[in-house]
Design a protein around this motif. Structure first.
Motif, PDB file in Angstrom:
ATOM      1  N   LEU A   1       3.772   0.846  -7.546  1.00 47.30           N
ATOM      2  CA  LEU A   1       4.448   0.228  -6.411  1.00 47.30           C
ATOM      3  C   LEU A   1       3.529   0.079  -5.207  1.00 47.30           C
ATOM      4  O   LEU A   1       3.471  -0.992  -4.582  1.00 47.30           O
ATOM      5  CB  LEU A   1       5.690   1.049  -6.045  1.00 47.30           C
ATOM      6  CG  LEU A   1       6.801   1.077  -7.101  1.00 47.30           C
ATOM      7  CD1 LEU A   1       7.911   2.032  -6.689  1.00 47.30           C
ATOM      8  CD2 LEU A   1       7.364  -0.319  -7.317  1.00 47.30           C
ATOM      9  N   LEU A   2       2.799   1.151  -4.860  1.00 44.75           N
ATOM     10  CA  LEU A   2       1.919   1.066  -3.693  1.00 44.75           C
ATOM     11  C   LEU A   2       0.728   0.158  -3.966  1.00 44.75           C
ATOM     12  O   LEU A   2       0.302  -0.605  -3.097  1.00 44.75           O
ATOM     13  CB  LEU A   2       1.441   2.466  -3.300  1.00 44.75           C
ATOM     14  CG  LEU A   2       2.524   3.414  -2.788  1.00 44.75           C
ATOM     15  CD1 LEU A   2       1.917   4.756  -2.387  1.00 44.75           C
ATOM     16  CD2 LEU A   2       3.257   2.809  -1.588  1.00 44.75           C
ATOM     17  N   GLY A   3       0.160   0.228  -5.170  1.00 43.83           N
ATOM     18  CA  GLY A   3      -0.929  -0.681  -5.508  1.00 43.83           C
ATOM     19  C   GLY A   3      -0.480  -2.128  -5.480  1.00 43.83           C
ATOM     20  O   GLY A   3      -1.205  -3.017  -5.003  1.00 43.83           O
ATOM     21  N   THR A   4       0.734  -2.392  -5.953  1.00 43.10           N
ATOM     22  CA  THR A   4       1.276  -3.747  -5.912  1.00 43.10           C
ATOM     23  C   THR A   4       1.521  -4.193  -4.478  1.00 43.10           C
ATOM     24  O   THR A   4       1.305  -5.369  -4.136  1.00 43.10           O
ATOM     25  CB  THR A   4       2.578  -3.823  -6.719  1.00 43.10           C
ATOM     26  OG1 THR A   4       2.308  -3.458  -8.074  1.00 43.10           O
ATOM     27  CG2 THR A   4       3.167  -5.210  -6.681  1.00 43.10           C
ATOM     28  N   ALA A   5       1.982  -3.270  -3.626  1.00 38.05           N
ATOM     29  CA  ALA A   5       2.206  -3.620  -2.222  1.00 38.05           C
ATOM     30  C   ALA A   5       0.897  -4.033  -1.548  1.00 38.05           C
ATOM     31  O   ALA A   5       0.846  -5.029  -0.801  1.00 38.05           O
ATOM     32  CB  ALA A   5       2.839  -2.438  -1.484  1.00 38.05           C
ATOM     33  N   VAL A   6      -0.179  -3.278  -1.798  1.00 39.16           N
ATOM     34  CA  VAL A   6      -1.483  -3.627  -1.231  1.00 39.16           C
ATOM     35  C   VAL A   6      -1.959  -4.975  -1.770  1.00 39.16           C
ATOM     36  O   VAL A   6      -2.415  -5.843  -1.009  1.00 39.16           O
ATOM     37  CB  VAL A   6      -2.516  -2.524  -1.543  1.00 39.16           C
ATOM     38  CG1 VAL A   6      -3.910  -2.948  -1.103  1.00 39.16           C
ATOM     39  CG2 VAL A   6      -2.132  -1.224  -0.857  1.00 39.16           C
ATOM     40  N   ALA A   7      -1.838  -5.168  -3.075  1.00 36.02           N
ATOM     41  CA  ALA A   7      -2.295  -6.412  -3.688  1.00 36.02           C
ATOM     42  C   ALA A   7      -1.476  -7.606  -3.206  1.00 36.02           C
ATOM     43  O   ALA A   7      -2.018  -8.691  -2.947  1.00 36.02           O
ATOM     44  CB  ALA A   7      -2.217  -6.300  -5.207  1.00 36.02           C
TER      45      ALA A   7
END
Length: 309
Positions: A116-122
C-alpha cells in the motif's frame, strides 16, 4: 407534427418537477453500482477487509505474540509443533518455537503495508510526472520520457537488492526502494491519457477562463485521469507485494523479529524436509488469497470504470 394538449403539458411539468425522475448520477455512482453487481470483486473486497482486520485485531486474542519463544516446543518439529488449540498455537510453531499464527498476522501487516505505501509513493510520483510531461509536451515531454526509458532499462530488482545490501535491511528503506522504482509505468500511462485529453473542450474552456499552469493540471487534468489511475493502482499493489515477497524470500527483506509473507514462505520451504508442512501452508495460503483478492478487485474496478461500458 405532434400536438400537446394542456393535460399532456401539465404531466410533463409534473414529471420534470419530480426529483426522483430528474435526479442524475455521477460517474463514480454508476461505477459503484456496477462494481457492486460484480460478485467476485465484492467477495474479494470482503475477504480482504476481513484479512486486514484479522491481521491487526487477531493478535490481541492470541496467547502468544510474534517473537516470544515457547521453549517447550523449540525444535520440536513434527513431534509437537503442529497446530493445536490446547497450547494456543493455532497455526503451530516455527523451528524456533515462535507462534506461527501471530507471525503470519504480523507478516500480513508488513506485506500489505509495503504494497500500500509503495503503491502510494509510485502513484503520487507517476501521476504528477506523467501529467506534467503529457500536458507540457514538446521538448520537455521528450526529455522527461527519455529519462523514464533509461530508468526502465535498468533491472530495478538488482538495484533494490544492492541498496538493501549496502544500506542494511530496513522496512522504511524497503518502502522507499520499491516505491521509487514502481512509478515509471504509472508515469507512462498517465502521460498517454493526458495527451488524449489535454485538447478537449473543457480544457480549452478552462484556458479561456484564465486557468493556466499547475492549477490547470491539478484541477482539470488529474481529476479526469482518476479512473485509469484507480484501476492501475489496484493492480500495482499485488505486483509490489510480489516484489517484497521475492526480496524477503532471498533473505534481504525485513529484519527479525519482524517478518513478512516472503520471509515466512522462505522459512517454511526450508523446513519442509523435516515434516512441518504447516510452516509453509498457512503463510502461503494468506499470500495466495491476498493476491487473488487484489486481482479480483482490480478486474472489478476496470469493468466498473470502463468508459466504453
Amino acid at each position: 407534427m405532434v400536438l400537446f394538449n394542456k393535460k399532456t403539458m401539465d404531466d410533463v411539468v409534473d414529471n420534470l418537477s419530480n426529483p426522483d425522475l430528474v435526479k442524475g448520477s455521477s460517474l463514480w455512482q454508476d461505477a459503484f453500482l456496477r462494481f457492486r453487481k460484480n460478485k467476485a470483486a465484492v467477495s474479494a473486497t470482503v475477504i480482504l477487509a476481513l484479512m486486514i482486520i484479522l491481521s491487526f485485531v487477531g493478535q490481541w486474542f492470541a496467547p502468544w505474540d510474534y517473537e516470544t519463544i515457547d521453549w517447550d516446543l523449540m525444535g520440536a518439529g513434527k513431534d509437537g509443533g503442529q497446530p493445536s488449540l490446547s497450547n494456543g498455537h493455532y497455526f503451530g510453531v516455527d523451528n524456533l518455537g515462535r507462534d506461527l499464527f501471530t507471525r503470519t498476522l504480523q507478516g500480513t501487516q508488513v506485506s500489505l503495508l509495503v504494497g500500500l505505501l509503495g503503491t502510494a509513493v509510485a502513484t503520487f510520483a507517476g501521476l504528477f510526472y506523467g501529467a506534467i510531461a503529457g500536458f507540457v509536451g514538446g521538448r520537455v515531454d521528450n526529455i522527461m520520457m527519455r529519462f523514464v526509458d533509461i530508468l526502465m532499462s535498468i533491472p530495478y530488482m538488482f538495484i533494490i537488492i544492492i541498496v538493501m545490501v549496502v544500506f542494511g535491511r530496513s522496512v522504511n528503506l524497503l518502502f522507499m526502494a520499491i516505491g521509487l522504482f514502481a512509478w515509471m509505468d504509472m508515469a507512462r500511462i498517465v502521460r498517454g491519457q493526458t495527451l488524449a485529453i489535454k485538447n478537449k473542450e473543457y480544457i480549452e474552456a478552462a484556458r479561456a477562463a484564465g486557468v493556466s499552469g499547475m492549477r490547470l493540471i491539478t484541477r482539470h487534468v488529474i481529476p479526469n485521469l482518476l479512473g485509469v489511475v484507480v484501476i492501475y493502482t489496484s493492480l500495482l499493489i499485488p505486483s509490489l507485494i510480489l516484489t517484497e515477497s521475492f526480496i524477503s524470500f532471498l533473505g534481504l527483506g525485513v529484519q527479525e523479529p519482524l517478518t513478512s509473507w516472503g520471509a515466512l514462505i522462505n522459512e517454511g520451504a526450508g523446513q519442509m524436509q523435516y515434516g512441518t508442512p504447516w510452516m509453509l501452508a498457512f503463510p502461503l495460503s494468506f499470500f495466495v488469497v491476498g493476491l487473488f483478492c487484489f486481482l479480483f478487485i482490480g478486474d472489478g474496478l476496470r469493468d466498473a470504470l470502463d468508459p466504453k461500458d
